[in-house]
Design a protein around this motif. Structure first.
Motif, PDB file in Angstrom:
ATOM      1  N   TYR A 108      47.264  47.237  39.296  1.00 37.33           N
ATOM      2  CA  TYR A 108      47.571  46.131  40.195  1.00 37.33           C
ATOM      3  C   TYR A 108      48.526  45.154  39.502  1.00 37.33           C
ATOM      4  CZ  TYR A 108      43.646  47.772  42.986  1.00 37.33           C
ATOM      5  OH  TYR A 108      42.806  48.529  43.758  1.00 37.33           O
ATOM      6  N   PRO A 109      49.402  44.504  40.266  1.00 38.74           N
ATOM      7  CA  PRO A 109      50.347  43.564  39.658  1.00 38.74           C
ATOM      8  C   PRO A 109      49.667  42.265  39.263  1.00 38.74           C
ATOM      9  CG  PRO A 109      50.625  43.593  42.038  1.00 38.74           C
ATOM     10  CD  PRO A 109      49.627  44.667  41.711  1.00 38.74           C
ATOM     11  N   SER A 110      50.230  41.629  38.243  1.00 38.48           N
ATOM     12  CA  SER A 110      49.779  40.318  37.792  1.00 38.48           C
ATOM     13  C   SER A 110      50.973  39.385  37.786  1.00 38.48           C
ATOM     14  CB  SER A 110      49.167  40.417  36.390  1.00 38.48           C
ATOM     15  OG  SER A 110      48.019  41.245  36.400  1.00 38.48           O
ATOM     16  N   ILE A 111      50.709  38.100  37.630  1.00 40.65           N
ATOM     17  CA  ILE A 111      51.777  37.107  37.501  1.00 40.65           C
ATOM     18  C   ILE A 111      51.819  36.645  36.052  1.00 40.65           C
ATOM     19  CG2 ILE A 111      52.548  34.803  38.176  1.00 40.65           C
ATOM     20  CD1 ILE A 111      51.373  35.308  40.929  1.00 40.65           C
ATOM     21  N   THR A 124      54.493  41.338  37.556  1.00 41.47           N
ATOM     22  CA  THR A 124      54.715  42.553  36.773  1.00 41.47           C
ATOM     23  C   THR A 124      53.453  43.418  36.788  1.00 41.47           C
ATOM     24  OG1 THR A 124      55.248  43.410  34.569  1.00 41.47           O
ATOM     25  CG2 THR A 124      53.959  41.386  34.656  1.00 41.47           C
ATOM     26  N   ARG A 125      53.641  44.704  36.549  1.00 41.83           N
ATOM     27  CA  ARG A 125      52.497  45.626  36.404  1.00 41.83           C
ATOM     28  C   ARG A 125      52.262  45.994  34.942  1.00 41.83           C
ATOM     29  NH1 ARG A 125      50.877  47.933  41.409  1.00 41.83           N
ATOM     30  NH2 ARG A 125      52.317  47.429  43.093  1.00 41.83           N
ATOM     31  N   THR A 126      53.115  45.519  34.061  1.00 45.75           N
ATOM     32  CA  THR A 126      52.991  45.803  32.632  1.00 45.75           C
ATOM     33  C   THR A 126      52.421  44.584  31.925  1.00 45.75           C
ATOM     34  OG1 THR A 126      54.911  47.257  32.743  1.00 45.75           O
ATOM     35  CG2 THR A 126      54.225  46.524  30.562  1.00 45.75           C
ATOM     36  N   ILE A 127      51.349  44.784  31.192  1.00 48.66           N
ATOM     37  CA  ILE A 127      50.684  43.679  30.500  1.00 48.66           C
ATOM     38  C   ILE A 127      51.058  43.709  29.020  1.00 48.66           C
ATOM     39  CG2 ILE A 127      48.492  42.564  29.981  1.00 48.66           C
ATOM     40  CD1 ILE A 127      49.189  42.634  32.953  1.00 48.66           C
ATOM     41  N   ASN A 128      51.713  42.648  28.566  1.00 49.68           N
ATOM     42  CA  ASN A 128      52.041  42.471  27.150  1.00 49.68           C
ATOM     43  C   ASN A 128      51.652  41.055  26.774  1.00 49.68           C
ATOM     44  OD1 ASN A 128      53.057  42.321  24.576  1.00 49.68           O
ATOM     45  ND2 ASN A 128      55.212  42.562  25.160  1.00 49.68           N
ATOM     46  N   LYS A 129      50.460  40.895  26.235  1.00 51.86           N
ATOM     47  CA  LYS A 129      49.897  39.563  26.030  1.00 51.86           C
ATOM     48  C   LYS A 129      50.694  38.714  25.047  1.00 51.86           C
ATOM     49  CE  LYS A 129      45.222  40.698  27.487  1.00 51.86           C
ATOM     50  NZ  LYS A 129      43.786  40.660  27.177  1.00 51.86           N
ATOM     51  N   ARG A 130      51.541  39.342  24.252  1.00 47.75           N
ATOM     52  CA  ARG A 130      52.381  38.560  23.334  1.00 47.75           C
ATOM     53  C   ARG A 130      53.535  37.882  24.074  1.00 47.75           C
ATOM     54  NH1 ARG A 130      53.716  42.730  18.581  1.00 47.75           N
ATOM     55  NH2 ARG A 130      54.028  44.047  20.421  1.00 47.75           N
ATOM     56  N   ALA A 131      53.826  38.389  25.297  1.00 47.46           N
ATOM     57  CA  ALA A 131      54.955  37.830  26.050  1.00 47.46           C
ATOM     58  C   ALA A 131      54.590  36.553  26.782  1.00 47.46           C
ATOM     59  CB  ALA A 131      55.476  38.858  27.046  1.00 47.46           C
ATOM     60  N   GLY A 136      45.753  37.094  37.415  1.00 44.55           N
ATOM     61  CA  GLY A 136      45.525  38.237  38.301  1.00 44.55           C
ATOM     62  C   GLY A 136      44.536  39.174  37.648  1.00 44.55           C
ATOM     63  N   PRO A 137      44.647  40.455  37.929  1.00 42.28           N
ATOM     64  CA  PRO A 137      45.618  41.084  38.842  1.00 42.28           C
ATOM     65  C   PRO A 137      45.323  40.769  40.316  1.00 42.28           C
ATOM     66  CG  PRO A 137      44.052  42.704  38.071  1.00 42.28           C
ATOM     67  CD  PRO A 137      43.748  41.443  37.332  1.00 42.28           C
ATOM     68  N   MET A 144      49.804  37.537  46.515  1.00 44.62           N
ATOM     69  CA  MET A 144      50.549  37.269  45.282  1.00 44.62           C
ATOM     70  C   MET A 144      51.929  36.680  45.600  1.00 44.62           C
ATOM     71  SD  MET A 144      51.900  39.960  42.431  1.00 44.62           S
ATOM     72  CE  MET A 144      53.189  40.490  43.576  1.00 44.62           C
ATOM     73  N   TYR A 145      52.621  37.296  46.551  1.00 48.08           N
ATOM     74  CA  TYR A 145      53.951  36.793  46.907  1.00 48.08           C
ATOM     75  C   TYR A 145      53.873  35.394  47.532  1.00 48.08           C
ATOM     76  CZ  TYR A 145      56.328  41.194  45.897  1.00 48.08           C
ATOM     77  OH  TYR A 145      56.856  42.286  45.265  1.00 48.08           O
ATOM     78  N   ALA A 146      52.799  35.108  48.257  1.00 43.97           N
ATOM     79  CA  ALA A 146      52.627  33.780  48.857  1.00 43.97           C
ATOM     80  C   ALA A 146      52.501  32.716  47.763  1.00 43.97           C
ATOM     81  CB  ALA A 146      51.405  33.765  49.767  1.00 43.97           C
ATOM     82  N   ILE A 147      51.753  33.035  46.695  1.00 46.98           N
ATOM     83  CA  ILE A 147      51.592  32.081  45.588  1.00 46.98           C
ATOM     84  C   ILE A 147      52.923  31.879  44.855  1.00 46.98           C
ATOM     85  CG2 ILE A 147      50.484  31.734  43.344  1.00 46.98           C
ATOM     86  CD1 ILE A 147      48.025  33.152  44.463  1.00 46.98           C
ATOM     87  N   LEU A 148      53.640  32.986  44.621  1.00 43.81           N
ATOM     88  CA  LEU A 148      54.938  32.883  43.952  1.00 43.81           C
ATOM     89  C   LEU A 148      55.927  32.054  44.777  1.00 43.81           C
ATOM     90  CD1 LEU A 148      55.397  36.506  42.542  1.00 43.81           C
ATOM     91  CD2 LEU A 148      55.117  34.412  41.216  1.00 43.81           C
TER      92      LEU A 148
END
Length: 618
Positions: A108-111, A124-131, A136-137, A144-148
Motif C-alpha cells: 500500500y502507498p504511504s506519504i 510512494t510505495r517504497t519505504i526508506n526510513k533514512r529518507a 500511512g500506509p 490519500m490523494y484528498a489529504i495530499l
C-alpha cells in the motif's frame, strides 16, 4: 515408519512435553527434515503443547500435524505480550507450513515527508526510513490523494526535486518554476519564503497527516485573529481560506466522538466455506477514523476466531507502529498486553466504531468474493450450491436439479414441462415436454403425478442418474403429489423442495421436508433469486409448449389430413381457390392444373370418398 522407531519417537516427544515449564512462551514443532512446521504461543507451555497429544483430539488437520512432529523446541518469555510478539516474529521468519497464512500481496502507498532542509511531501510505495518520515500506509487511494490535495492547497510544499540548501539559495543557484506563478508554491528556492516559515508549514502538514486537524484549525484560527488585530486583512483573508479548507476536509471524515482519541479497533469476519477470515483494523485519532485496512487470513488448522484475532492484533499494530492504549474488539480475549486495555463495547460511540469496522470487513470479503468469482465463474455456482446444501441439510451437493410445471386452459391441450439444471446452469438439451395422457379436465395434481411417474419410472428402468434435488412449482400440495410418486410408488430417495407463492402470486417461500417446513431464506438473497429463476424457466418452458400446441390446433386444416399433400401443395390450393370449401367443389381438371395429376387425384378422392361415406351413413 517402523514400529520400533515410532515408539522411540513417541517416548522422545513425551519426555519433552513432560519437562516443559508452566510459563508463557512460544513453541516450535519440527519435522524429520529439520524444518519448522508450526509455531505457537502459550500462557502455559506444558498445558498447551500437551493438548496436541490428547487422544480426544478429533480435528483431522491437527492429527496430520501431530503425525509429522519429530522434535519440539520452545522459548520462555516474561509476559503474555512477549509470547504474542515472539510467535509473530517466528512465523514471519520461518513461514511454517501449518500456521495461519496472511494473504496480503499488496504494497500500500504511504506519504513521505523528507528530512531535507526544505522537505518535500509525496506518496510512494517504497519505504526508506533514512529518507524521511512516513505516514500511512493508505488502503483507500482516494483518501490519500484528498489529504495530499489539502496539504498542497493549505501548506503549499514544494514539488521540485532540487536539493535546496540555504547556501544555494543565497548564491542564486535556483529559479522559480511554474508552480510559483500558479500560486501553488511560495518559492523558497529564490528566497521569497523563509526557511523558518516553510518548516512551520511542514510541521502543520505533519499534524494533518497524523490526524490532529483540530490543533491545526486552532492554530490557523489564532493566527488569523492576530493578523486581523494588526490590521493585516489580506493575510487574515488567506488564513481564513486555509481554515475553511481544513474544516471542509474534516467534515468529510468519519467523526465518531471528539472524546475518543488514539484507539485501535479490530473486528473479524469468518468465511466457513473457504476457511478464510477477514480482519479489519481502524485507528481513531481525535475522534476521527484516519486509517482503515482489512487483511485476509487463511486458516490452516481450523484456528478459532480468537486465535486469528490475537495474531492480527499483534501483527497489525506492529506493522502500523500503533501505541494505542485501548483496543476495541468484538469479543473477550483471554490474553493481556502491557499498558493496553481490551474493550468489548455494548453501546455508544465505541459500539458504533466496532460496527463500522465489521461493516468494512464484510464489504471487503464481499468484494474479494466477487472478484474471485469474476475470474472463476464456477466458484460462484459452487458457493451457491453449498449454501443450498446447507440450507436444506442435503447429503450431496445439488449438482443436478430438476423442476416441473403444468400448463392448460380449462383442461384442454394439457401439457407439462421438465427443466434440468446442472451446477445451477440450464442444460437445455435435457429439457423434456410431456402431453398429458391419462388426466381429463383441469387437474394439476393428477397431471403432476402422471408426469413425475413417467419421468422417473423411465430413468429407473434405464438406470439413468437421478437428480440430487426436485423442485416443484407450487406449495405443499404439489410437493405431496411428487413425494407419493417418488417415495411411495417408485421407492426412490430424492430430496423434494417447493417454491410457494403469496396471495399476489409472487414467490416468497422455499419449502422442504415432510411435512413441509419454510426454510429461512431472504427473498432478496442471491440464492433465492437463482431458485426463482429456475421456477421462471420451467414456467416459461411449459407455457411455450402449451401455446405451440394451441396454435397448431388453431391453424389445423383438413388439407393437413391428406397423405401426400405437403405444405407447398396446400399453399398453392389455398392461393388459387381461397378456401377448403371451394377446393371440395372443384373438378379434377382444375385441381390438376394447379398441383398436377397425381396430387389432384389424392385431393379429389379424399373429399369425394368422404362425401360418399356420409351419404351411406345418412
Amino acid at each position: 515408519m517402523p514400529k520400533q522407531e515410532n515408539d522411540i519417537l513417541k517416548t522422545h516427544l513425551k519426555g519433552i512435553v513432560q519437562n516443559l515449564p508452566e510459563l508463557p512462551g512460544s513453541y516450535q514443532f519440527w519435522n524429520a527434515d529439520k524444518e519448522i512446521i508450526y509455531v505457537g504461543k502459550a500462557k502455559n507451555l506444558r498445558r498447551r503443547v500437551a493438548s496436541y497429544f490428547h487422544k480426544e483430539v478429533d480435528r483431522f488437520k491437527t492429527k496430520v500435524l501431530v503425525g509429522k512432529i519429530a522434535d519440539i523446541t520452545y522459548t520462555v518469555v516474561n509476559t503474555e505480550e512477549d509470547a504474542l510478539h515472539l510467535e509473530n516474529a517466528l512465523i514471519k521468519k520461518y513461514q511454517p507450513k501449518y500456521n495461519v497464512l496472511l494473504k496480503d500481496g499488496k504494497t500500500y502507498p504511504s506519504i513521505c515527508v523528507t528530512n531535507e532542509p526544505f522537505p518535500r511531501i509525496f506518496h510512494t510505495r517504497t519505504i526508506n526510513k533514512r529518507a524521511g518520515i512516513y505516514f500511512g500506509p493508505y488502503s483507500h487511494i482516494g483518501a490519500m490523494y484528498a489529504i495530499l490535495e489539502l496539504i498542497k492547497k493549505v501548506q503549499k510544499p514544494r514539488t521540485c526535486r532540487f536539493p535546496l540548501t540555504e547556501e544555494g539559495i543565497k548564491q542564486g543557484k535556483y529559479k522559480q518554476c511554474l508552480e510559483f506563478h500558479l500560486g501553488n508554491c511560495d518559492a523558497p528556492c529564490v528566497g521569497k519564503q523563509s526557511k523558518e516559515n516553510y518548516q512551520e508549514r511542514i510541521a502543520q502538514a505533519k499534524e494533518i497527516l497524523k490526524g490532529n486537524t483540530r490543533e491545526v484549525l486552532q492554530k490557523i484560527f489564532d493566527e488569523m485573529g492576530e493578523k486581523a488585530e494588526e490590521l493585516r486583512f489580506e493575510e487574515a483573508e488567506q488564513l481564513k481560506r486555509k481554515y475553511l479548507l481544513v474544516e471542509s476536509f474534516c467534515s468529510k471524515s468519519e467523526v465518531v466522538s471528539h472524546t475518543i482519541n488514539n484507539v485501535d479497533v479490530f473486528s473479524i469476519t469468518g468465511d466457513k466455506l473457504s476457511k478464510n477470515a477477514f480482519v479489519n483494523y481502524l485507528h481513531v485519532a481525535n475522534g476521527t477514523v484516519n486509517q482503515s485496512f482489512t487483511f485476509e487470513y487463511k486458516r490452516k488448522l481450523d484456528e478459532s476466531d480468537e486465535d486469528l484475532l490475537l495474531l492480527a492484533v499483534t501483527e497489525i499494530r506492529e506493522r502500523f507502529g500503533s501505541n494505542a492504549k485501548e483496543i476495541i474488539v468484538p469479543f473477550h480475549l483471554d490474553w493481556q498486553l502491557e499498558n493496553v486495555i481490551f474493550t468489548v463495547p455494548q453501546r455508544g460511540d465505541k459500539r458504533h466504531l466496532l460496527e463500522l469496522s465489521e461493516m468494512n470487513g464484510k464489504q471487503y470479503r464481499f468484494d474479494r468474493l466477487k472478484q474471485a468469482e469474476k475470474l472463476n465463474p464456477e466458484q460462484r455456482q459452487t458457493r451457491l450450491m453449498k449454501e443450498l446444501q446447507n440450507a436444506l441439510s442435503l447429503e450431496k451437493l445439488p449438482m443436478h436439479i430438476e423442476c416441473f410445471d403444468n400448463s392448460n386452459i380449462s383442461g384442454t391441450d394439457a401439457v407439462a414441462g421438465c427443466v434440468v439444471f446442472r451446477s445451477l446452469k440450464p442444460s437445455k438439451k435435457e429439457y423434456r415436454k410431456y402431453n398429458i395422457k391419462t388426466v381429463i379436465g383441469p387437474d394439476d395434481y393428477a397431471s403432476m403425478k402422471e408426469v413425475v411417474y413417467r419421468r422417473y419410472h423411465r430413468m429407473k428402468e434405464e438406470n439413468t442418474p437421478l437428480p440430487d434435488l426436485i423442485i416443484t412449482d407450487g406449495g405443499r400440495g404439489q410437493m405431496e403429489m411428487v413425494r407419493q410418486v417418488v417415495e411411495d410408488e417408485l421407492k426412490l430417495q430424492i430430496p423434494i423442495a417447493g417454491l410457494a407463492k403469496d396471495n399476489r402470486h409472487r414467490t416468497n417461500e422455499l419449502l422442504f421436508g415432510f411435512p413441509p417446513q419454510v426454510i429461512g431464506m431472504k427473498a432478496d438473497s442471491e440464492l433465492f433469486r437463482i431458485l426463482t429463476q429456475i421456477q421462471d424457466e420451467v414456467h416459461r418452458y411449459a407455457i411455450t409448449f402449451h401455446r405451440d400446441k394451441r396454435s397448431k390446433h388453431a391453424l389445423h386444416s383438413e388439407l393437413d389430413d391428406i397423405k401426400g399433400i405437403g405444405p407447398a401443395s396446400k399453399d398453392l390450393l389455398i392461393k388459387k381457390l381461397k378456401s377448403v370449401k371451394q377446393i371440395k367443389s372443384t373438378d379434377i381438371q382444375t385441381l390438376t392444373d394447379i398441383i398436377g395429376p397425381a396430387k389432384a387425384q389424392l385431393v379429389y378422392n379424399y373429399f369425394h370418398e368422404k362425401e360418399q361415406l356420409s351419404e351411406d351413413y345418412s
